[in-house]
Design a protein around this motif. Structure first.
Motif, short mmCIF file in Angstrom:
data_model
loop_
_atom_site.label_atom_id
_atom_site.label_comp_id
_atom_site.label_asym_id
_atom_site.label_seq_id
_atom_site.Cartn_x
_atom_site.Cartn_y
_atom_site.Cartn_z
N SER A 314 0.83 -1.21 0.00
CA SER A 314 0.00 0.00 0.00
C SER A 314 0.86 1.26 0.00
CB SER A 314 -0.93 0.01 1.21
OG SER A 314 -0.19 -0.09 2.42
N GLU A 315 2.17 1.08 0.20
CA GLU A 315 3.11 2.20 0.12
C GLU A 315 3.18 2.74 -1.32
OE1 GLU A 315 5.27 3.60 2.50
OE2 GLU A 315 4.22 2.48 4.06
N LEU A 316 2.75 1.93 -2.28
CA LEU A 316 2.81 2.33 -3.68
C LEU A 316 1.67 3.27 -4.03
CD1 LEU A 316 3.47 -1.21 -5.21
CD2 LEU A 316 5.13 0.64 -4.99
N PRO A 317 1.80 4.02 -5.12
CA PRO A 317 0.69 4.87 -5.58
C PRO A 317 -0.57 4.03 -5.79
CG PRO A 317 2.70 5.44 -6.76
CD PRO A 317 3.01 4.22 -5.94
N GLU A 318 -1.70 4.56 -5.41
CA GLU A 318 -2.96 3.83 -5.48
C GLU A 318 -3.30 3.44 -6.92
OE1 GLU A 318 -7.61 4.39 -4.01
OE2 GLU A 318 -6.10 5.95 -3.64
N ASP A 319 -3.85 2.24 -7.08
CA ASP A 319 -4.36 1.78 -8.37
C ASP A 319 -3.28 1.70 -9.44
OD1 ASP A 319 -6.37 0.82 -10.02
OD2 ASP A 319 -6.73 2.78 -10.89
N GLY A 320 -2.05 1.42 -9.04
CA GLY A 320 -0.97 1.30 -10.01
C GLY A 320 -0.31 -0.05 -9.96
N THR A 321 0.25 -0.50 -11.10
CA THR A 321 0.95 -1.78 -11.15
C THR A 321 2.37 -1.66 -11.69
OG1 THR A 321 -0.05 -2.23 -13.32
CG2 THR A 321 -1.16 -3.14 -11.39
N GLY A 322 2.82 -0.43 -11.95
CA GLY A 322 4.19 -0.28 -12.40
C GLY A 322 4.39 0.93 -13.29
N PHE A 323 5.64 1.13 -13.69
CA PHE A 323 5.94 2.26 -14.57
C PHE A 323 7.00 1.90 -15.59
CE2 PHE A 323 9.04 2.95 -11.08
CZ PHE A 323 10.21 3.17 -11.80
N ILE A 324 7.04 2.70 -16.64
CA ILE A 324 8.06 2.63 -17.68
C ILE A 324 8.81 3.95 -17.65
CG2 ILE A 324 8.46 2.34 -20.16
CD1 ILE A 324 5.61 1.04 -20.23
N THR A 325 10.09 3.91 -17.94
CA THR A 325 10.89 5.13 -17.96
C THR A 325 10.92 5.72 -19.36
OG1 THR A 325 12.31 4.19 -16.23
CG2 THR A 325 13.13 6.12 -17.40
N ALA A 326 10.55 6.99 -19.48
CA ALA A 326 10.53 7.63 -20.79
C ALA A 326 11.89 8.19 -21.17
CB ALA A 326 9.48 8.74 -20.82
N ASN A 327 12.58 8.75 -20.20
CA ASN A 327 13.85 9.44 -20.46
C ASN A 327 14.98 8.71 -19.75
OD1 ASN A 327 16.04 11.19 -20.67
ND2 ASN A 327 14.74 13.02 -20.52
N THR A 328 15.92 8.18 -20.50
CA THR A 328 17.00 7.39 -19.91
C THR A 328 17.96 8.23 -19.08
OG1 THR A 328 18.28 7.65 -21.97
CG2 THR A 328 16.93 5.65 -21.74
N HIS A 362 19.49 0.74 -23.12
CA HIS A 362 19.77 1.89 -22.25
C HIS A 362 21.26 2.25 -22.38
CE1 HIS A 362 19.97 4.51 -18.80
NE2 HIS A 362 18.68 4.33 -18.55
N PRO A 363 21.59 3.54 -22.54
CA PRO A 363 22.99 3.96 -22.66
C PRO A 363 23.87 3.49 -21.51
CG PRO A 363 21.53 5.78 -23.21
CD PRO A 363 20.65 4.69 -22.67
N ALA A 364 23.29 3.34 -20.31
CA ALA A 364 24.07 2.94 -19.13
C ALA A 364 24.38 1.46 -19.09
CB ALA A 364 23.33 3.34 -17.86
N PHE A 365 23.80 0.67 -20.01
CA PHE A 365 23.94 -0.78 -19.92
C PHE A 365 25.39 -1.23 -20.13
CE2 PHE A 365 23.43 -5.26 -20.98
CZ PHE A 365 22.44 -5.64 -20.09
N VAL A 366 26.16 -0.47 -20.85
CA VAL A 366 27.57 -0.81 -21.08
C VAL A 366 28.30 -0.99 -19.76
CG1 VAL A 366 29.76 -0.02 -22.07
CG2 VAL A 366 27.62 0.37 -23.31
#
Length: 461
Positions: A314-328, A362-366
């Motif tokens: 319940s610490e998570l934002p209500e009614d959410g199941t996850g997020f995607i990152t738009a800007n690396t 992702h650029p950081a994956f290297v």
């Protein structure tokens, strides 16, 4: 007596062998069936870990319900009572330092109505106006073999694609949209543009196709996804299964094939199914032209990190199941699934379980791919603190590296697979390609492909 050897005990190989095993019993066939798997467990990219009251899917985490319900494997394996579905919830995109809801009335981030486009908080007013050209711009240049990124950007403009569509679609298909074909990703966008003159209108008219089953879009099993693997294995009562048995070489031997294994043993087979990644299959042959064909296929990499906490989800934002990152530039992770919220069976106590994804796009994956597990864990903790504000020490964690094991369907993929099939048919008849390197990445796709491969062999026999 003929022998069929399946190399690779992932879901495709198991499906192929299940069909062969069933056919052998039903028709009283005098045939030897052998399944060889290089690791100590079957399952391939399906791997379930159980720790501290949590069910952790280190590989694939679910099955598309719409596809599974159109197939018979759950019923045939007697697993109807074990099925669980995802909990309803909204998805977010992390952008400009905050979580923003993906519009509810959208498919893979593509608006399914003008209202959905207007209400989006991810796109500027100028970007929304530009996206409306989808309604009046005709398609006179694209085919299904063209780039889906170029196609969508041509009709929607750059901003909607970059900020709302690409984060979702790239996450699903593990690649840059400019490198992926319409045919191998979402061919409906082309069909809708042709039929309705507008991609948005096409999705609006066909919402039921993507909303069938209501919120139950994905399914798993009460004890974890590897219950599917166990169910298949139990059915292979007429099959010899060899684990820790890695194939290292395939050679022609009269009209058969001699397959050598890393333990020094060998086997002669009339038919060989290669249900292993293409970059593993290529090492089995001493044939330069064939190797050149295999090398045209490409894989990407993925690091998966689970964090389990002794705090309620319940610490998570209500009614959410996850997020995607738009800007690396903002976060190192590409996406984060709130697993305990999305899958109630994964957390006995209802405590928080999250999964972060780090992809080679992702650029950081290297630098990430060179890190040890502890350094990767610290990277994940920093992402969680920044995105969700959680600073607690996790009670458990699981780091999994899928290095060069995620198929990446480039624009040339269909032609490459066709050429490879032709070459194998000429040089190694009776050797069959199978699996996600070639024919689709979803679990139902792999099951269907395995069964289809088995039917080809049955027809030959």
């Amino acid at each position: 007596m003929k022998t069929v050897l399946v190399i690779g005990g992932g879901i495709t190989g198991l499906s192929a062998m299940y069909e062969l095993n069933k056919w052998k019993k039903e028709n009283d066939q005098d045939i030897r069936l052998v399944l060889a798997e290089s690791s100590e467990k079957l399952g391939g990219k399906i791997r379930t870990v159980r720790e501290g009251g949590f069910v952790i899917e280190a590989g694939a985490d679910s099955i598309v319900a719409r596809k599974a319900n159109a197939m018979s494997f759950i019923q045939e394996l007697g697993m109807e009572e074990d099925v669980v579905y995802n909990a309803a919830g909204r998805s977010y995109i992390y952008s400009d330092g905050e979580l923003k809801l993906i519009p509810a009335d959208s498919v893979f981030g593509i608006p399914a109505s003008v209202e959905s486009l207007v209400k989006s908080t991810l796109v500027s007013a100028e970007g929304k106006v530009e996206a409306l050209k989808d309604f009046y711009t005709k398609n006179d240049r694209f085919t299904k073999n063209d780039s889906i990124g170029d196609f969508l950007e041509h009709f929607f403009g750059k901003e909607l694609v970059e900020k709302q569509i690409a984060p979702v679609l790239s996450g699903v298909y593990s690649g840059n949209l400019s490198d992926l074909t319409i045919a191998s990703t979402l061919p409906q966008v082309f069909d809708y543009k042709e039929k309705y003159g507008s991609i948005i209108k096409g999705f609006e008219e066909n919402k039921k196709v993507f909303q069938s089953g209501g919120e139950k879009k994905f399914l798993s099993f009460k004890k974890g996804l590897d219950a599917l693997i166990d169910a298949y294995e139990e059915k292979l009562d007429e099959t010899e299964i060899f684990k820790n048995t890695k194939a290292v070489k395939i050679e022609k031997s009269d009209r058969k094939y001699r397959v050598d294994f890393s333990n020094g043993e060998s086997l002669e087979a009339d038919h060989v199914v290669l249900s292993i990644p293409h970059n593993a299959a290529v090492t089995l042959f001493d044939h330069e032209e064939l190797k050149a064909e295999f090398d045209l296929l490409k894989n990407s990499s993925l690091i998966s990190i689970y964090l389990a906490y002794d705090i309620p989800d319940s610490e998570l934002p209500e009614d959410g199941t996850g997020f995607i990152t738009a800007n690396t530039d903002e976060l190192t992770c590409n996406a984060c699934t709130w697993t305990s919220r999305k899958w109630k069976h994964t957390s006995e106590s209802g405590n928080l379980l999250v999964r972060l994804f780090y992809k080679s796009s992702h650029p950081a994956f290297v630098s990430l791919k060179e890190m040890n597990d502890e350094d990767l864990l610290q990277t994940a903790l920093a992402d969680i603190e920044k995105s969700l504000g959680i600073t607690s020490v996790p009670a458990a964690s699981e780091v999994t590296k899928w290095t060069e094991k995620m198929p990446n369907y480039l624009i040339s993929h269909p032609q490459t697979v066709a050429a490879l099939e032709s070459r194998l048919g000429q040089e190694y008849p009776g050797t069959w390609l199978a699996g996600c390197s070639y024919y689709g990445v979803g679990i139902p796709d792999c099951i269907e492909n395995g069964a289809a491969t088995a039917r080809k062999i049955i027809n030959h026999i």
